[in-house]
Scaffold this active site. Structure first.
Site, mmCIF file in Angstrom:
data_model
loop_
_atom_site.group_PDB
_atom_site.id
_atom_site.type_symbol
_atom_site.label_atom_id
_atom_site.label_comp_id
_atom_site.label_asym_id
_atom_site.label_seq_id
_atom_site.Cartn_x
_atom_site.Cartn_y
_atom_site.Cartn_z
ATOM 1 N N ASP A 78 0.808 -1.215 0.000
ATOM 2 C CA ASP A 78 0.000 0.000 0.000
ATOM 3 C C ASP A 78 0.840 1.262 0.000
ATOM 4 O OD1 ASP A 78 0.819 -0.693 2.618
ATOM 5 O OD2 ASP A 78 -0.769 0.513 3.515
ATOM 6 N N GLU A 145 0.214 -1.768 5.393
ATOM 7 C CA GLU A 145 1.247 -1.379 6.360
ATOM 8 C C GLU A 145 1.001 0.014 6.895
ATOM 9 O OE1 GLU A 145 5.140 0.532 7.518
ATOM 10 O OE2 GLU A 145 3.740 1.069 5.926
#
Length: 486
Positions: A78, A145
């Site tokens: 991400d 994350e």
């Protein structure tokens, strides 16, 4: 394909360009993960996802390297979705628009996603480039994350076969990280009481914008302005004398990004509006002077608006303003053990109001658990004084430095040979996933490296082109130098 695809090393930049074309903010990584799985399968590589959505790829050793210690290259899928207020961009649908600006790659009006897209691209480029020599190799790409390390929390034992993990999420070429801060999310929720806007009051919107923002870990010590805190300071100074009534306050979008903008919808007696404008400009001059070395584009404006919202009662509004103004922010303590590194900090990342509650969201970071706990206790005590509910959740451990780490020593030796200088061995005041990996894989030897990225978590994010080449040279040389199993 953009101009990036002509940069060197070409496989890495071509893959990063493709990553930019597929939207992948936190909680929206599936399209990118699916693309990577299909890409790997077309190359005949092992590829699968676990229950947390993490992606694992495997490539056999280069002939002659079969006895080397197995390595996993790790990145997260991400990116942080931040954009300028005048940029029209839907991070769930629109591709990032990267471009070359001199020695740097940037994005048009948004975060670039070099954090951690360059690391992800480097790991995939190793798989794609058969000229890179390596032992048994895995690539682990984790989910979400940036908003809570959910993929790392969900990583199961016995999935990875590697003995060495190379994390690619560092952001300074020439520095080797062997430890990082842990963190915890903290939320203060204050009950609100509302009433009709008094008759004869003018509704206005106070806007504070133009701040740099940045990463709430690696940039927290730089002294950049926090829009939420600067707005609260002004409101606390002038709310009583101007008889301000709060209708709404919003600021920041992510708890791990230093907020660049904050907005207050206010009501005040018609005769006080001129004073509000004058005081706002006086305040702007004050903070422009205070932050002159850091913030060049700071701006404050006041404009009349229409609103159907009720106002907070006077007592409730004063309490909310006092709570926000009193909430600490920034560096709490520098480390005694690691010189020049922040030990404990917090970021007042997001402020929002709904009809019944005001919410202040912070991210606390610390190299030591007791430092993290101390800030939680301080915020809890402050919240209790205000009659607010306090919630700490999502705590994750730091990555304890290991000065005897064989892979850390190997990185240092390899860097010295390649560039004829010694890299800095550092502990970073940011959350790397390595600390969480230690639970299912306690014996994994870990290190973190990466190219130079500035302004992560803000639209000013940029990656230094030359440093990407240096990082690639180090990464591929390191894989070639991994020793055989004992």
């Amino acid at each position: 394909m953009s101009e990036l695809t002509q940069l060197s090393p070409q496989p890495l930049w071509q893959i990063f360009d493709k990553i930019c074309s597929i939207p992948h903010p936190s909680y929206h990584e599936d399209a990118l993960a699916g693309h990577i799985i299909r890409w790997a399968q077309e190359k005949g590589l092992f590829a699968e996802r676990d229950q947390a959505g993490n992606v694992l790829l495997r490539k056999p050793a280069t002939p002659g390297y079969e006895k080397r210690r197995p390595v996993v290259l790790q990145a997260h899928l991400d990116m942080v979705p931040q954009k300028n207020s005048d940029t029209v961009h839907d991070f769930t649908r629109d591709p990032i628009q990267p471009y070359i600006d001199g020695d740097w790659v940037k994005a048009r009006g948004t975060t670039l996603g070099a954090d951690n897209g360059i690391g992800m691209a480097s790991a995939l480029a190793v798989l794609a480039d058969d000229s890179v020599q390596h032992g048994p190799l895995e690539v682990l790409l984790t989910m979400t994350e940036e908003t809570g390390m959910e993929g790392a929390f969900g990583l199961q034992p016995n999935w990875l076969q590697a003995e060495i993990l190379i994390n690619t999420d560092s952001e300074e070429e020439g520095e080797v990280y062997m430890g990082c801060a842990g963190g915890v999310d903290f939320k203060t929720v204050l009950p609100l009481e509302r009433e009709a806007v008094p008759a004869g009051y003018q509704v206005v919107k106070l806007t504070l914008k133009g701040l740099k923002g940045g990463h709430s870990g690696v940039d927290i010590h730089l002294g950049q302005g926090n829009a939420n805190k600067l707005l609260a300071r002004f409101l606390f100074q002038h709310a009583k004398k101007l008889d301000l009534r709060v209708l709404d306050v919003t600021g920041g979008t992510l708890r791990n990004a230093i907020p660049r903008e904050a907005f207050a919808t206010l009501a005040l007696p018609q005769e006080n509006t001129e004073s509000l404008n004058s005081l706002a400009q006086q305040y702007l001059a004050v903070i422009q002077t205070e932050l002159a070395a850091k913030e060049k584009k700071l701006a404050i404006s006041v404009e009349p608006v229409q609103s159907e919202l009720q106002a907070l009662t006077k007592a409730c509004g004063d309490k909310f303003i006092a709570l926000l103004n009193a909430t600490p922010n920034g560096v709490i303590r520098m480390s005694d053990d690691v010189k020049g590194v922040v030990e404990t900090s917090l970021n007042v990342g997001v402020v929002s109001l709904d009809e019944k509650t005001a919410t202040i969201r912070c991210l606390i970071r610390s190299l030591i658990d007791s430092g993290k706990e101390n800030v939680v206790e301080s915020l809890t005590a402050l919240g209790q004084l205000a009659g607010a509910e306090c919630i700490a959740k999502g705590s994750y451990p730091g990555w304890k430095p290991d000065a005897t780490s064989p892979v850390m020593h190997l990185v240092r030796e390899t860097y010295q040979k390649l560039f004829n200088k010694t890299p800095n061995i550092q502990v970073i005041h940011a959350g790397l996933e390595c600390g969480l990996f230690k639970k299912p894989y306690p014996n994994m030897d870990m290190v973190s490296i990466g190219p130079t990225i500035t302004g992560p978590h803000s639209p000013d994010e940029q990656v230094h082109i030359k440093s990407v080449g240096q990082y690639w040279t180090l990464l591929t040389a390191l894989l070639r130098a991994i020793p055989e199993k004992a």
